[in-house]
Design a protein around this motif. Sequence first.
Motif, PDB file in Angstrom:
ATOM      1  N   LEU A   1       0.812  -1.209   0.000  1.00 53.07           N
ATOM      2  CA  LEU A   1       0.000   0.000   0.000  1.00 53.07           C
ATOM      3  C   LEU A   1       0.851   1.267   0.000  1.00 53.07           C
ATOM      4  O   LEU A   1       0.475   2.280  -0.594  1.00 53.07           O
ATOM      5  N   LYS A   2       1.987   1.194   0.630  1.00 53.81           N
ATOM      6  CA  LYS A   2       2.842   2.378   0.683  1.00 53.81           C
ATOM      7  C   LYS A   2       3.417   2.739  -0.688  1.00 53.81           C
ATOM      8  O   LYS A   2       3.960   3.826  -0.871  1.00 53.81           O
ATOM      9  N   GLN A   3       3.232   1.839  -1.667  1.00 58.95           N
ATOM     10  CA  GLN A   3       3.728   2.087  -3.019  1.00 58.95           C
ATOM     11  C   GLN A   3       2.682   2.720  -3.937  1.00 58.95           C
ATOM     12  O   GLN A   3       3.006   3.096  -5.068  1.00 58.95           O
TER      13      GLN A   3
ATOM     14  N   ASP B   1      -4.998  -3.373   9.011  1.00 58.10           N
ATOM     15  CA  ASP B   1      -5.719  -4.423   9.729  1.00 58.10           C
ATOM     16  C   ASP B   1      -7.012  -4.795   9.014  1.00 58.10           C
ATOM     17  O   ASP B   1      -7.657  -3.926   8.393  1.00 58.10           O
ATOM     18  N   PRO B   2      -7.400  -6.066   9.101  1.00 62.45           N
ATOM     19  CA  PRO B   2      -8.673  -6.478   8.499  1.00 62.45           C
ATOM     20  C   PRO B   2      -9.813  -5.628   9.047  1.00 62.45           C
ATOM     21  O   PRO B   2      -9.830  -5.271  10.231  1.00 62.45           O
ATOM     22  N   ALA B   3     -10.748  -5.303   8.196  1.00 67.92           N
ATOM     23  CA  ALA B   3     -11.888  -4.477   8.614  1.00 67.92           C
ATOM     24  C   ALA B   3     -12.925  -5.326   9.338  1.00 67.92           C
ATOM     25  O   ALA B   3     -13.199  -6.456   8.949  1.00 67.92           O
ATOM     26  N   GLU B   4     -13.485  -4.778  10.413  1.00 65.76           N
ATOM     27  CA  GLU B   4     -14.567  -5.457  11.121  1.00 65.76           C
ATOM     28  C   GLU B   4     -15.873  -5.119  10.402  1.00 65.76           C
ATOM     29  O   GLU B   4     -16.202  -3.951  10.194  1.00 65.76           O
ATOM     30  N   ILE B   5     -16.621  -6.159  10.046  1.00 66.62           N
ATOM     31  CA  ILE B   5     -17.860  -5.975   9.291  1.00 66.62           C
ATOM     32  C   ILE B   5     -19.067  -6.297  10.176  1.00 66.62           C
ATOM     33  O   ILE B   5     -19.111  -7.353  10.812  1.00 66.62           O
ATOM     34  N   GLY B   6     -20.033  -5.393  10.214  1.00 63.76           N
ATOM     35  CA  GLY B   6     -21.216  -5.619  11.040  1.00 63.76           C
ATOM     36  C   GLY B   6     -22.494  -5.211  10.340  1.00 63.76           C
ATOM     37  O   GLY B   6     -22.480  -4.564   9.285  1.00 63.76           O
ATOM     38  N   ALA B   7     -23.620  -5.582  10.931  1.00 62.69           N
ATOM     39  CA  ALA B   7     -24.930  -5.188  10.424  1.00 62.69           C
ATOM     40  C   ALA B   7     -25.181  -3.747  10.849  1.00 62.69           C
ATOM     41  O   ALA B   7     -24.945  -3.382  11.998  1.00 62.69           O
ATOM     42  N   LEU B   8     -25.660  -2.932   9.930  1.00 60.93           N
ATOM     43  CA  LEU B   8     -25.870  -1.508  10.173  1.00 60.93           C
ATOM     44  C   LEU B   8     -27.351  -1.219  10.403  1.00 60.93           C
ATOM     45  O   LEU B   8     -28.206  -1.713   9.667  1.00 60.93           O
ATOM     46  N   MET B   9     -27.641  -0.419  11.445  1.00 56.46           N
ATOM     47  CA  MET B   9     -29.025  -0.089  11.790  1.00 56.46           C
ATOM     48  C   MET B   9     -29.169   1.381  12.140  1.00 56.46           C
ATOM     49  O   MET B   9     -28.178   2.064  12.393  1.00 56.46           O
TER      50      MET B   9
ATOM     51  N   SER C   1      -2.697  -7.208   4.758  1.00 58.14           N
ATOM     52  CA  SER C   1      -3.076  -7.145   6.167  1.00 58.14           C
ATOM     53  C   SER C   1      -1.950  -6.658   7.072  1.00 58.14           C
ATOM     54  O   SER C   1      -2.204  -6.128   8.159  1.00 58.14           O
ATOM     55  N   LYS C   2      -0.695  -6.840   6.648  1.00 56.82           N
ATOM     56  CA  LYS C   2       0.428  -6.382   7.466  1.00 56.82           C
ATOM     57  C   LYS C   2       0.479  -4.858   7.537  1.00 56.82           C
ATOM     58  O   LYS C   2       1.025  -4.292   8.485  1.00 56.82           O
TER      59      LYS C   2
END
Length: 270
Positions: free
Chosen positions: A147-149, A224-232, A220-221
């Motif tokens: 990503l830094k590239q 960080d992996p994104a946390e996925i949730g239900a949106l309300m 991922s290094k």
Amino acid sequence: MKKTFKNILAVAGVLGLTFALNAVKPQHVSAAEKLPAQTTKELKEKGTLTIGLEGTFAPYSYRKDGKLTGFEVELGKQLAKEMGLKAKFVPTKWDGLIAGLDTGKYDVVLNNVTITKERKEKYLFSKPYIYSHFALITKKGTDLTKLKQIKGQKIAAGTGTDNALIAKKYKATVVPSSDFTTSLDLIKQDRAKGAINSMSAWYAYKKDHSTKGLKATDVSKEEDPAEIGALMSKKDKALQKSVDKALDKLRKDGKLKEISKKYVGGDITK
């Protein structure tokens, strides 16, 4: 003798009454009856969990032979089942999907939405149900693997998505893309140097499509992996608790992991 006969009638009467009461007594309490009254009040439609999603984003929600399917489609059905409700899906384009909660278009959004501080200020989230690992997709042979590239590079990503936010964070020039296939086409046509999406989307796409000449790198290094949730909606606090309770049950029973492996090919629930 008369007294004995009267006793027999009395016992018979008690037994008959007991039988009658048992005959009308429910054998079990349904999930719908266990759903808190406040949750029921917050639903858009009685007895129904109305779910907003795109329906064009494999492996989460997409159409196969004209039928809506995918990880979040099955998740929605399982959540509704645990809550004693039926699931109703409302396919909506991404650019208006989250805003649909504000207009009461649906009760919940299940669309690989990342839990962020900014979104939590306006909306409620369930507990995370999956974790999305970001991928940098490029042509094979390129030295672009981090990503830094990507600073100053043209990177394809959906407008308003978390992928676009990551591209901007690393100072890339975002090339708007409507879907995953378009992102890959932009790379093939040299209109973008790469694309940011999820590893799960890459794996799902590879099942039915050629990715010849392309590669995906798990970043991922760096991110960080994104946390996925239900949106309300912010006002639906009872619904949030009920959804969390149903998610806990699906995770404990192994159902969440099962549907992850079915649609993604691996366990992305942790």
